[in-house]
Write a protein that holds these residues in place. Sequence first.
Motif, PDB file in Angstrom:
ATOM      1  N   GLU A  76      44.353 -10.722 -28.070  1.00  0.00           N
ATOM      2  CA  GLU A  76      45.782 -10.458 -28.228  1.00  0.00           C
ATOM      3  C   GLU A  76      46.035  -9.328 -29.224  1.00  0.00           C
ATOM      4  N   LEU A  77      45.105  -9.175 -30.179  1.00  0.00           N
ATOM      5  CA  LEU A  77      45.348  -8.241 -31.270  1.00  0.00           C
ATOM      6  C   LEU A  77      44.430  -7.017 -31.246  1.00  0.00           C
ATOM      7  N   ILE A  78      43.206  -7.185 -30.761  1.00  0.00           N
ATOM      8  CA  ILE A  78      42.199  -6.121 -30.865  1.00  0.00           C
ATOM      9  C   ILE A  78      42.012  -5.420 -29.528  1.00  0.00           C
ATOM     10  N   ASP A  79      42.086  -4.100 -29.558  1.00  0.00           N
ATOM     11  CA  ASP A  79      41.830  -3.262 -28.391  1.00  0.00           C
ATOM     12  C   ASP A  79      40.407  -2.717 -28.522  1.00  0.00           C
ATOM     13  N   PHE A  80      39.487  -3.256 -27.720  1.00  0.00           N
ATOM     14  CA  PHE A  80      38.084  -2.879 -27.851  1.00  0.00           C
ATOM     15  C   PHE A  80      37.766  -1.532 -27.202  1.00  0.00           C
ATOM     16  N   ASP A  81      38.765  -0.842 -26.735  1.00  0.00           N
ATOM     17  CA  ASP A  81      38.576   0.539 -26.301  1.00  0.00           C
ATOM     18  C   ASP A  81      38.780   1.517 -27.459  1.00  0.00           C
ATOM     19  N   ARG A 104      27.698  -4.345 -32.237  1.00  0.00           N
ATOM     20  CA  ARG A 104      27.396  -2.921 -32.084  1.00  0.00           C
ATOM     21  C   ARG A 104      27.517  -2.489 -30.625  1.00  0.00           C
ATOM     22  N   ASP A 105      27.052  -3.350 -29.725  1.00  0.00           N
ATOM     23  CA  ASP A 105      27.042  -3.004 -28.307  1.00  0.00           C
ATOM     24  C   ASP A 105      28.411  -3.150 -27.647  1.00  0.00           C
ATOM     25  N   HIS A 106      29.361  -3.802 -28.312  1.00  0.00           N
ATOM     26  CA  HIS A 106      30.651  -4.077 -27.674  1.00  0.00           C
ATOM     27  C   HIS A 106      31.831  -3.419 -28.376  1.00  0.00           C
ATOM     28  N   VAL A 107      31.547  -2.518 -29.312  1.00  0.00           N
ATOM     29  CA  VAL A 107      32.626  -1.734 -29.908  1.00  0.00           C
ATOM     30  C   VAL A 107      32.333  -0.259 -29.656  1.00  0.00           C
ATOM     31  N   PRO A 108      33.360   0.575 -29.609  1.00  0.00           N
ATOM     32  CA  PRO A 108      33.156   1.993 -29.273  1.00  0.00           C
ATOM     33  C   PRO A 108      32.653   2.809 -30.464  1.00  0.00           C
ATOM     34  N   SER A 109      32.239   4.028 -30.165  1.00  0.00           N
ATOM     35  CA  SER A 109      31.840   4.966 -31.208  1.00  0.00           C
ATOM     36  C   SER A 109      32.993   5.149 -32.194  1.00  0.00           C
TER      37      SER A 109
END
Length: 273
Positions: free
Chosen positions: A143-148, A176-181
């Motif tokens: 609901e709060l975090i945009d993982f893009d 590490r593998d599920h958050v962007p650069s």
Amino acid sequence: MTVEGSSIDSTRPSIARVYDYLLGGKDNYAVDRKVGDVFLRDLPGSVAIAFANRAALTRAIAQIVTTTDVRQFIDLGSGLPTADNVHQVAQRHAPESRIVYVDNDPQVLVHGCALLEQNDRTRVVRADIRDPEGVRTHPETLELIDFDRPVAVVLSAVLHHVNDEEDPAGIVRHWRDHVPSGSHFFVSHFRSGDNPETAEAERVLQQTFGRGRWRTDEEITSLLDGLEILDPGIVPAPLWRPDTTAGPWNAGGAERELTVWERLIVAGLARKT
């Protein structure tokens, strides 16, 4: 916010409540104070670990929000609310910052929800950090975090409560593998000192909670494998970017000799490139 499954057991010590007691908080019970008093009485000076860690955390959050575009934070194993929580530091500099607190202690959920009731850019999730996918896909998180977009993953004084067989490196690797650069990782961790103080403090935690793993500098660095560790590296918490103008909590140790206890908690900030 609704509070589900929030039964609090006041007969068993809680890591979060022991930390609260050592930091001078009031959200603890006699059973927690009994454990905390072992440190205060038998290991004089050890409370410096808690204060040095908290100060490094507040400096790290301020650094992230003032020097990067990161405005999303996930605080894993956040513990009980105290002074200068992540959302307070981040939103002081950037009011649009969003923060998800994660802890498996029901009292953290109760107190966190009460504290944050009027703050629509924060959430408190009761979950276990050893289940990172469950945390990441939790409805309150999504609901709060945009993982893009880049995220700051906060692992403040929590990975040393994850035993080796529970794969602490795997927890970091999953995030590490599920958050962007551009995402950042703050880690602080008990550091092996090869001295009687380390051995006794580790014994107390293992005896009380069945967990508490001091690690070497090399082991702590390896937890951040695949990430770029930023200057000044993994160093004793008081030496991590000290702010000599910010009072006793944040004064650091650049101009004095650190105590043995202050050397037993290290901190570092890393970035996913």
